[in-house]
Every structure is written in structure tokens, then in C-alpha cells.
Design an enzyme around this catalytic site. Structure first.
Site, PDB file in Angstrom:
ATOM      1  N   ALA A 243     -99.323  -7.363 -19.597  1.00  0.00           N
ATOM      2  CA  ALA A 243     -98.697  -7.171 -20.104  1.00  0.00           C
ATOM      3  C   ALA A 243     -98.974  -5.491 -21.121  1.00  0.00           C
ATOM      4  CB  ALA A 243     -99.120  -8.363 -21.811  1.00  0.00           C
TER       5      ALA A 243
ATOM      6  N   GLY B 128    -100.299 -11.371 -18.123  1.00  0.00           N
ATOM      7  CA  GLY B 128     -98.572 -11.470 -19.098  1.00  0.00           C
ATOM      8  C   GLY B 128     -97.740 -11.730 -17.872  1.00  0.00           C
TER       9      GLY B 128
ATOM     10  N   GLU C 134     -98.391 -15.279 -16.353  1.00  0.00           N
ATOM     11  CA  GLU C 134     -98.667 -15.947 -17.538  1.00  0.00           C
ATOM     12  C   GLU C 134     -96.494 -16.499 -17.273  1.00  0.00           C
ATOM     13  OE1 GLU C 134    -100.658 -13.413 -19.914  1.00  0.00           O
ATOM     14  OE2 GLU C 134    -100.680 -16.266 -21.098  1.00  0.00           O
TER      15      GLU C 134
ATOM     16  N   GLU D 181    -107.534 -10.638 -18.194  1.00  0.00           N
ATOM     17  CA  GLU D 181    -107.997 -10.356 -20.020  1.00  0.00           C
ATOM     18  C   GLU D 181    -109.116 -10.235 -20.284  1.00  0.00           C
ATOM     19  OE1 GLU D 181    -105.739 -12.331 -18.871  1.00  0.00           O
ATOM     20  OE2 GLU D 181    -103.492 -12.621 -19.925  1.00  0.00           O
TER      21      GLU D 181
END
Ligand code: CO8
Length: 258
Positions: A65, A109, A112, A132
Site C-alpha cells: 500500500a 498489500g 495481499e 507491515e
């Protein structure tokens, strides 16, 4: 529709969505993921498309992200507007087959959304991780859950708690990745797989996906019963008659996707 941060190409019944923010290693910002969601909505509605490939570039599938977009976030606005739910989850809700073609970094992300796809084909340069924890947070769009189901608790804990990266070979051996191929062969391999899938009966593809996914939420007995009902339901399709008759008549089937 014209896109700024993704490229969308179609070749016959296969569509390829390429994440395209190379200077930021394809960090996932809201604009890019909004475009991915829009493209997927259009591709789902398009009967001419039978399989989708989600990919990045050679250096990065996606490095996570967009940290610069997230840094000033606060709980209430994240909760109220949930920028992650609507766009990122368009991938997990997509009903046709979707393959992640991963080269380079698939982190946070990025890992993911690769895991939201039906399966991952990786190049030998791919690197996966959920780093993260290094940012003072944890995975937020399914990483802790999907990674643990894919690679088991021990390795998921190792990856998430240390934030280390896993190379393509370790990812394949631990079950995260379906196949690893040399980097120069990645797109040819994924395209071949996507063309094969797109040539099958679309209702059968969609039901197959639904049944395997549903199995993760059910007991074995319920899953088997659901599979049996869905198997039986496919005998309502013209494609079942075509597929079986083609076999008997020693010819290739011509599926009509109905
Ligand atoms: N967000 C924003 N920018 C990024 C990101 C990112 N995740 N990753 C890389 N970039 C940018 C860098 O800031 C840099 O930009 P600039 O040139 O303007 O300084 C450019 O991309 C190139 O990056 P590096 O110079 O760092 O390249 P290196 O080759 O030295 O390093 C790494 C590559 C190791 C991948 C490194 O960039 C890195 O560690 N990136 C961050 C990885 C990370 O922590 N990812 C997890 C993010 S958090 C997350 O994904 C939460 C998911 C749950 C919520 C989902 C909401 C979308």
C-alpha cells in the site's frame, strides 16, 4: 475508459491488467486501485472475457500500500470511508478466473492482492513478504489470514513477525505460489495458462472457483456436499453436453458459455 495508473490489454478472451506506477514500485494508492476495481467490473460484465491476468513489471508486482498516502490516516476516516474495502476487495469478489503474474517485489498489500487472485505464477526473481510490522502496523487486507492458510501458521508467523522477504523458491515450496518460471518466460507461461482457462466453459470456471473458495469456510462434509450439488447443476448447461459429446466424438469442444 482511459486509465492513468494501470494498463488494460485484451487478447482474445484474456485481459491483462498491468499496475503501472513504476517509479513508486507500483505502490497501491486509491486512484490505482479504483482503476483496478473499475476495470474488473467492466471485465466481469464482458461475456467476451474468460480469464484475467493481474501483473506489474519486472522489478515490482507491487511494493505494498502507498505508505505516503496512508501516513496521515486516522482511525475514524479509515473506518467510515474504508478506502481499502471497496477497491482492493474487488479482486477477491471477481467471479471469473484471475491469475497473479508476479515478478520482483510483492510486499504488504502487494502480496495481499496477489493472494486474492485464484493462483500465483511467479518469476524466479519474485520476493514475497508482509513487512507491515516494520511500519508499526500489521497486514490489513487479508495477509494474516490468507498467508497462514497458504503456508501454514509457522511460516506465516515467521514472515509477519520478522517482516522478512521470501524468495520465489521458498514461496513455491511453502504453497504460496503455483509455479515458478524464469523471469523471461513469465508472461508467456501465464498467457498460456490464461488462454487455456478462458477456452473452458465459463459457467464451469465460475462454479469451480466458487466451490474451492467456499471450502475454506465450511467443514469437509459440507464442502463435499456443496461440490456435489454444483457438479449436478452443471448438467443444466449446454456446455456439459458439448464437452462430453466432443470427448466421445474425438473432437475439440466448442463451448458456448451457457
Ligand atoms: N509506498 C509508497 N512508496 C513506496 C513504497 C510504498 N509501499 N514502496 C516503495 N516506494 C517508493 C519509494 O518511496 C521510492 O520513492 P522515491 O524515489 O520517491 O523516494 C521508490 O518507490 C523506490 O523505492 P526504494 O528507493 O525504496 O527502492 P529500493 O529498491 O531501495 O527498495 C523496497 C525496494 C525494499 C521494496 C523498498 O521500497 C520498501 O521497503 N518498500 C516498502 C515495502 C513495505 O513496507 N510495504 C508494505 C506497505 S504497508 C501495506 O501494504 C499495508 C497493507 C494493508 C492495507 C492495504 C491498503 C492499500
Amino acid at each position: 475508459m482511459a486509465y492513468e495508473l494501470i494498463e488494460l490489454d485484451t487478447d482474445g478472451r484474456v485481459a491483462t491488467i498491468r499496475l503501472n506506477r513504476p517509479k513508486a514500485l507500483n505502490a497501491l494508492n486509491s486512484e490505482m486501485m479504483g482503476e483496478v476495481a473499475q476495470a474488473l467490473a467492466d471485465l466481469e460484465a464482458d461475456d467476451g472475457i474468460g480469464c484475467v491476468i493481474l501483473t506489474g513489471n519486472e522489478k515490482a508486482f507491487a511494493a505494498g500500500a502507498d505508505i505516503k498516502e496512508m501516513v496521515d490516516g486516522d482511525y475514524l476516516s479509515n473506518y467510515k470511508h474504508d478506502p481499502f474495502e471497496a477497491n482492493h476487495c474487488a479482486i477477491e469478489r471477481f467471479r471469473k478466473p484471475i491469475i497473479a503474474a508476479v515478478s520482483g517485489y510483492a510486499l504488504g498489500g502487494g502480496c495481499e492482492i496477489a493472494m486474492m487472485c485464484d493462483f500465483i505464477i511467479a518469476s524466479d526473481t519474485a520476493k514475497f513478504g508482509q513487512p507491515e510490522i516494520n511500519l508499526g502496523v500489521i497486514p490489513g487486507i487479508g495477509g494474516t489470514q490468507r498467508l497462514a492458510r497458504a503456508v501454514g501458521k509457522a511460516k506465516a508467523m515467521d514472515l509477519c513477525l520478522t517482516g522478512r522477504m521470501m524468495d520465489a523458491s521458498e514461496a513455491e515450496h511453502s504453497g504460496l505460489v503455483a509455479r515458478v518460471v524464469p523471469v523471461d518466460d513469465l508472461m508467456d507461461t501465464v498467457n498460456d495458462a490464461a488462454k487455456k482457462i478462458a477456452g473452458h466453459s465459463q459457467p464451469a470456471n465460475m462454479i469451480l472457483k466458487e466451490v474451492i473458495e467456499a471450502g475454506y469456510e465450511m467443514s469437509l462434509r459440507e464442502g463435499i456436499r456443496f461440490e456435489r450439488r454444483m457438479f449436478q447443476s452443471l448438467f443444466t448447461t449446454e456446455d456439459q453436453k458439448e464437452g462430453m459429446n466432443a470427448f466421445i466424438e474425438k473432437r475439440k469442444p466448442h463451448f458456448k458459455n451457457r
